[in-house]
Design a protein around this motif. Structure first.
Motif, PDB file in Angstrom:
ATOM      1  N   GLU A 103     -27.209   8.200 114.587  1.00  0.00           N
ATOM      2  CA  GLU A 103     -26.109   7.860 113.691  1.00  0.00           C
ATOM      3  C   GLU A 103     -26.579   6.941 112.560  1.00  0.00           C
ATOM      4  O   GLU A 103     -26.191   7.129 111.398  1.00  0.00           O
ATOM      5  CB  GLU A 103     -24.979   7.184 114.487  1.00  0.00           C
ATOM      6  CG  GLU A 103     -24.275   8.092 115.466  1.00  0.00           C
ATOM      7  CD  GLU A 103     -23.666   9.304 114.790  1.00  0.00           C
ATOM      8  OE1 GLU A 103     -23.006   9.146 113.740  1.00  0.00           O
ATOM      9  OE2 GLU A 103     -23.857  10.421 115.302  1.00  0.00           O
ATOM     10  N   SER A 119     -17.353  10.419 114.081  1.00  0.00           N
ATOM     11  CA  SER A 119     -18.418  10.396 115.086  1.00  0.00           C
ATOM     12  C   SER A 119     -17.985   9.612 116.323  1.00  0.00           C
ATOM     13  O   SER A 119     -18.172  10.056 117.457  1.00  0.00           O
ATOM     14  CB  SER A 119     -19.688   9.775 114.493  1.00  0.00           C
ATOM     15  OG  SER A 119     -20.193  10.557 113.439  1.00  0.00           O
ATOM     16  N   ILE A 150     -20.863  18.234 115.561  1.00  0.00           N
ATOM     17  CA  ILE A 150     -21.313  17.102 114.736  1.00  0.00           C
ATOM     18  C   ILE A 150     -22.789  16.773 114.966  1.00  0.00           C
ATOM     19  O   ILE A 150     -23.418  16.157 114.098  1.00  0.00           O
ATOM     20  CB  ILE A 150     -20.452  15.851 114.961  1.00  0.00           C
ATOM     21  CG1 ILE A 150     -20.686  15.265 116.357  1.00  0.00           C
ATOM     22  CG2 ILE A 150     -18.979  16.142 114.717  1.00  0.00           C
ATOM     23  CD1 ILE A 150     -20.158  13.848 116.516  1.00  0.00           C
ATOM     24  N   SER A 151     -23.342  17.182 116.101  1.00  0.00           N
ATOM     25  CA  SER A 151     -24.715  16.795 116.446  1.00  0.00           C
ATOM     26  C   SER A 151     -25.757  17.688 115.780  1.00  0.00           C
ATOM     27  O   SER A 151     -26.763  17.191 115.248  1.00  0.00           O
ATOM     28  CB  SER A 151     -24.910  16.819 117.960  1.00  0.00           C
ATOM     29  OG  SER A 151     -24.068  15.899 118.601  1.00  0.00           O
ATOM     30  N   LYS A 209     -26.448  16.937 112.174  1.00  0.00           N
ATOM     31  CA  LYS A 209     -27.158  15.669 112.020  1.00  0.00           C
ATOM     32  C   LYS A 209     -28.657  15.827 112.288  1.00  0.00           C
ATOM     33  O   LYS A 209     -29.476  15.133 111.674  1.00  0.00           O
ATOM     34  CB  LYS A 209     -26.560  14.608 112.943  1.00  0.00           C
ATOM     35  CG  LYS A 209     -25.192  14.132 112.461  1.00  0.00           C
ATOM     36  CD  LYS A 209     -24.532  13.186 113.440  1.00  0.00           C
ATOM     37  CE  LYS A 209     -23.144  12.778 112.929  1.00  0.00           C
ATOM     38  NZ  LYS A 209     -22.419  11.930 113.880  1.00  0.00           N
TER      39      LYS A 209
END
Length: 406
Positions: free
Chosen positions: A19, A43, A77-78, A81
């Protein structure tokens, strides 16, 4: 100290690092506080939802749609990223090389900071998997594809020239939430008007009652020469906790009874002969046999009374059975139909040119048609979905195979 505490702490440290690193792209890309706050807030919400779901997860209930959605949002979301991190890490290597050169040459020029256009590239690339996962969860899991093959065999009886098979697999009814969409998929199966419908296992995730709301949908499947099925690894109830052994036994019987309720002839290490104009082909079905999974299937028992010269179609849920046992069997199984892998429900496929999924690192035959020495296996990508509540690039499949006399 509990065994799980150290892995949990390591996971938290990893999440914080990911993050922090990806947040640098947002800081460089935009100074808008709302965008930055939204990034952090989304997140946090997704991580909290996943951890709360994980902590409160009750294995006696099996894998629920709520658990799957928590997993799906986490992946959504991972994965993007990770794309951001790869791009930024590449720039960090470049900046590190410049710093090293400066030290060696004695230059005192300050190291350039994170470049905005690199962050823009990283976020732009990350938007592709992000949008793909959102689509996959909302619509991709219902993006049914009819895939057709025509297979020719010298030893196919003349009467079966042009005989058609519709194969479906991996229904996983416990994951379903939208009856209208599932009805559309069932209607699409019927539109193929094949001679037989063959289902290659995993009708539920764990429990027989998962199918209760879907019986009136799947009992509408039609095939003039019959509907036949086998069990998959999830049908045995091995992936949840039961109050007592008898409950698991009773559930397994109820799972088997489902097939009769929707008009399928469930083959449990058995075979049937399909006849036309005095000629016949053998249809065999084994219980689940998978490398690293339940190995209940007994191919010899299913083949008892079947001759080597008979044309044979084998239904076996896990394609590792074909790789490990079937393809080299001297009895000669001309065509095997499997499922199980789902193609991991995510990957990239460009028909006739490119096909990739992480599933291929586990299964040699993971999606589509394969042939060795005149023996074929089709690995159906699955009708339903499991674990991840969507599909990205690997769409739900209805396979139609036409047999031809060579």
């Amino acid at each position: 100290m509990p065994r799980w505490l150290i892995p949990l702490l390591l996971l938290i440290v990893l999440i914080v690092a990911v993050e922090f690193y990806t947040f640098q792209a947002f800081k460089t890309f935009s100074k808008n506080r709302f965008i930055r706050f939204s990034f952090v807030a989304i997140s946090i919400v997704v991580y909290l939802n996943f951890f709360i779901t994980l902590i409160t997860y009750d294995r006696s209930n099996g894998q629920t749609p709520q658990f799957q959605m928590a997993m799906g949002l986490l992946l959504t979301i991972s994965i993007p990223k990770l794309v951001v991190i790869l791009v930024l890490f590449g720039e960090d290597i470049y900046r590190g090389v410049l710093k090293l050169i400066a030290v060696i040459t004695g230059e005192t020029k300050p190291l350039v900071g994170r470049r905005k256009f690199i962050s823009q590239i990283a976020l732009g690339l990350a938007a592709i998997p992000f949008a793909s996962f959102i689509y996959g969860i909302i619509q991709g899991k219902y993006n049914y594809k009819v895939i057709k093959y025509q297979l020719s065999f010298k030893d196919l009886p003349d009467a079966f020239n042009g005989f058609t098979i519709t194969q479906i697999s991996d229904i996983h009814s416990g994951s379903f939430t939208n009856k209208e969409k599932i009805q559309y998929g069932v209607d699409l199966i019927n539109q193929q008007k094949s001679d037989v419908i063959l289902f290659t296992g995993d009708i539920v995730n764990n429990k027989a009652d998962e199918m209760d709301n879907w019986l009136d949908v799947f009992d509408k499947l039609e095939a003039k020469e019959g509907k036949y099925s086998v069990l998959g690894n999830h049908d045995y109830g091995d992936y949840m906790n039961w109050k007592n052994p008898q409950d698991k036994i009773d559930n397994f019987q109820k799972v088997k009874d489902i097939h009769q309720k929707i008009g399928f002839d469930l083959l449990l290490d058995e075979h049937r002969y399909l006849e036309k104009d005095g000629q016949k082909i053998a249809l065999l079905g084994v219980e689940n046999w998978g490398k690293g999974f339940n190995q209940a299937g007994d191919l010899k028992r299913a083949s008892s009374g079947v001759n080597k010269e008979d044309f044979k179609i084998l239904m076996s849920h896990d394609p590792s059975h074909w790789q490990e046992k079937v393809k080299k069997d001297p009895l000669n199984y001309q065509l095997t139909l499997s499922g199980h892998t789902h193609g991991l429900q995510m990957g990239i496929e460009i028909p006739g040119w490119f096909k990739f999924s992480p599933s291929q690192f586990v299964y040699k035959q993971w999606a589509g048609l394969y042939e060795e020495a005149g023996r074929y296996i089709n690995v159906n990508r699955g009708f339903g979905y499991h674990a991840f509540p969507g599909r990205v690039g690997i769409w739900p499949e209805i396979t139609v195979i036409e047999l031809k006399k060579k």
